[in-house]
Design a protein around this motif. Structure first.
Motif, PDB file in Angstrom:
ATOM      1  N   GLU A   5       0.818  -1.209   0.000  1.00 31.63           N
ATOM      2  CA  GLU A   5       0.000   0.000   0.000  1.00 31.63           C
ATOM      3  C   GLU A   5       0.851   1.258   0.000  1.00 31.63           C
ATOM      4  N   LEU A  57       1.476   2.454  -3.540  1.00 35.24           N
ATOM      5  CA  LEU A  57       0.363   2.837  -4.408  1.00 35.24           C
ATOM      6  C   LEU A  57       0.378   4.334  -4.665  1.00 35.24           C
ATOM      7  N   ARG A  84      -9.420   0.385  -7.610  1.00 38.76           N
ATOM      8  CA  ARG A  84      -9.764  -1.032  -7.586  1.00 38.76           C
ATOM      9  C   ARG A  84     -11.289  -1.111  -7.561  1.00 38.76           C
ATOM     10  N   GLU A  85     -11.819  -2.212  -8.021  1.00 42.47           N
ATOM     11  CA  GLU A  85     -13.268  -2.408  -7.988  1.00 42.47           C
ATOM     12  C   GLU A  85     -13.577  -3.639  -7.159  1.00 42.47           C
ATOM     13  N   SER A 130     -16.226   1.291  -7.593  1.00 38.82           N
ATOM     14  CA  SER A 130     -14.806   1.565  -7.737  1.00 38.82           C
ATOM     15  C   SER A 130     -14.320   2.329  -6.508  1.00 38.82           C
ATOM     16  N   HIS A 131     -13.105   2.014  -6.082  1.00 39.37           N
ATOM     17  CA  HIS A 131     -12.499   2.646  -4.916  1.00 39.37           C
ATOM     18  C   HIS A 131     -11.193   3.318  -5.305  1.00 39.37           C
ATOM     19  N   SER A 132     -10.851   4.380  -4.598  1.00 38.34           N
ATOM     20  CA  SER A 132      -9.581   5.078  -4.785  1.00 38.34           C
ATOM     21  C   SER A 132      -8.730   4.915  -3.543  1.00 38.34           C
ATOM     22  N   TRP A 133      -7.421   4.814  -3.764  1.00 38.55           N
ATOM     23  CA  TRP A 133      -6.458   4.735  -2.668  1.00 38.55           C
ATOM     24  C   TRP A 133      -6.151   6.143  -2.198  1.00 38.55           C
ATOM     25  N   TRP A 179      -8.770   2.870   1.489  1.00 36.69           N
ATOM     26  CA  TRP A 179      -9.553   2.848   0.254  1.00 36.69           C
ATOM     27  C   TRP A 179     -10.912   3.474   0.534  1.00 36.69           C
TER      28      TRP A 179
END
Length: 174
Positions: A44, A47, A53-54, A61-64, A98
């Motif tokens: 992580e 990143l 990522r989904e 959908s997710h964002s870091w 996330w």
């Protein structure tokens, strides 16, 4: 045995075949595991902010969001601040996380409700009977939102995490 009869391969059943017993398919026994493609583990910390990522379970959908520090609360010059947003203070987010890129959709919440037996919130006049499945679900009580997040494999963000993510790295903009 069934494995020997099919040479270790799964055989499809056509609609015309009649099953005479329950058969459980399992992978053939392999003495040595062969990996065809290398598995890449991304730490992580490596990143990029906004990496995506989904989650198949939710379809969202997710964002870091990486760790960092920011000034939480009212931005100077914002005349619409609530008293609860004062005084402005420094906050450190020590661990990245996330977060969904959009609000939870009616479809995703319906999937949760169906899977857990939870009720849907009361439909709104703008989304009668939750027929607009891509629209955000609204009017969800906090405890129900928490159960949804647990079902999805996550948790609700803290107030500081939410503000950190929504600011997008911009500390002094209204």
């Amino acid at each position: 045995s069934t494995t020997n009869a099919t040479s270790g391969q799964q055989q499809p059943v056509t609609a015309m075949q009649r099953l005479t017993r329950i058969t459980y398919l399992r992978p053939p026994e392999v003495k040595e595991r062969v990996v065809e493609k290398p598995v890449v583990v991304v730490r992580e910390a490596e990143l990029e902010p906004g990496a995506a990522r989904e989650l198949k379970k939710t379809g969202l959908s997710h964002s870091w969001i990486p760790p960092g520090e920011f000034e939480m609360g009212c931005v100077p010059g914002d005349n619409e601040c609530e008293p609860s947003e004062k005084p402005r203070h420094r906050v450190r987010i020590s661990r990245g996380f996330w977060i969904t890129r959009t609000e939870v959709t009616a479809k995703s919440y319906q999937d949760f409700a169906r899977a857990t037996g939870s009720p849907m919130p009361e439909a709104t006049r703008t989304n009668k009977d939750w027929l607009l499945r891509a629209n955000p679900v609204t009017m969800v009580p906090w405890d129900a939102a928490q159960r949804y997040c647990e079902w999805a494999g996550g948790r609700l963000p803290t107030e500081a995490e939410w503000e950190w993510a929504s600011r997008g790295g911009k500390n002094n903009e209204i």
